[in-house]
Design an enzyme around this catalytic site. Sequence first.
Site, short mmCIF file in Angstrom:
data_model
loop_
_atom_site.label_atom_id
_atom_site.label_comp_id
_atom_site.label_asym_id
_atom_site.label_seq_id
_atom_site.Cartn_x
_atom_site.Cartn_y
_atom_site.Cartn_z
N ASP A 117 0.85 -1.18 0.00
CA ASP A 117 0.00 0.00 0.00
C ASP A 117 0.89 1.24 0.00
O ASP A 117 2.09 1.16 0.30
CB ASP A 117 -0.90 -0.03 1.24
CG ASP A 117 -1.77 1.20 1.36
OD1 ASP A 117 -2.50 1.51 0.40
OD2 ASP A 117 -1.69 1.87 2.41
N ASP A 147 -1.61 -0.36 6.00
CA ASP A 147 -1.85 0.26 7.30
C ASP A 147 -3.32 0.27 7.69
O ASP A 147 -3.66 0.73 8.77
CB ASP A 147 -1.34 1.71 7.28
CG ASP A 147 -2.20 2.61 6.39
OD1 ASP A 147 -2.30 2.31 5.18
OD2 ASP A 147 -2.78 3.58 6.90
N ASP A 152 -0.09 5.37 0.82
CA ASP A 152 -0.24 6.37 1.88
C ASP A 152 -0.47 5.70 3.23
O ASP A 152 -1.37 4.89 3.39
CB ASP A 152 -1.40 7.31 1.56
CG ASP A 152 -1.29 8.63 2.31
OD1 ASP A 152 -0.28 8.86 2.99
OD2 ASP A 152 -2.23 9.44 2.22
#
Length: 261
Positions: free
Chosen positions: A12, A209, A14
């Site tokens: 991933d 995240d 950001d």
Amino acid sequence: MLLDRYDALLLDLDGTVYRGRDAVPGAVEAVAAARARGIGIRFVTNNASRSPQDVADHLTEIGFEAALDEVSTSAQAAASMLPDLVPEGSAVLVLGTDALADEVRRCGFTPVRVAEGVAAVVQGLSQDLGWRELAEAALAIRAGARWVACNVDATLPTERGLLPGNGSLVAALTTATGAEPLVAGKPATPLLEQAAKSLGAQRPLVVGDRLDTDILGAVNAGLDSLLVLTGVSTEAEAAKLPARLRPTYVAADLSVLDRLP
């Protein structure tokens, strides 16, 4: 170490490798170490508004030296679903940026902005999207056009706070039409599956995240996952989930890739 167990990292962006304009501390080194060990790299993003080249350029600017073919976006995944849904060369109504329209064109379809005669609607986030564009899509969907959403993220994190994401605008069309789209991005599986396939990976590790997109996407795709605590979700939130929905690993940041036995 952890990297010995996998042949690819599906990363991933950001909150995982960068925050805004800055790399997460230790992330550049961790990705470089994985590359040096021959681990395949894919930067996998639900963001459909930027082109793969723009994403690669941003990553390179902050130190990741990302190649264009290391980027997988939900726009690419959504456009790649079209050949299984509608005839080649069909007109496709694009709700989104020119980057999304380019992906639709690259897959052999004609991107348009009006409802008449379209075989499909592909929807990704554009901050310029308004009522008139949504109205065209509603007409097309009600007339029987297939509908693909790049992602259904309800919110978009910005420096000003959480703003409406593509999922909020998808919800508006669902309310207007009673229809539900096929979804390309996480936590649906097409984006992750296509990223892994592009690498020829047999044992990819999904790294992210967010429990509700990255980790749930890995669960849905039957892949192992690593939750890093550099973005949205917390270890406490992961512990509260049923065992089958928890990440395979939880770590403070990407440096664990070169340390965990």
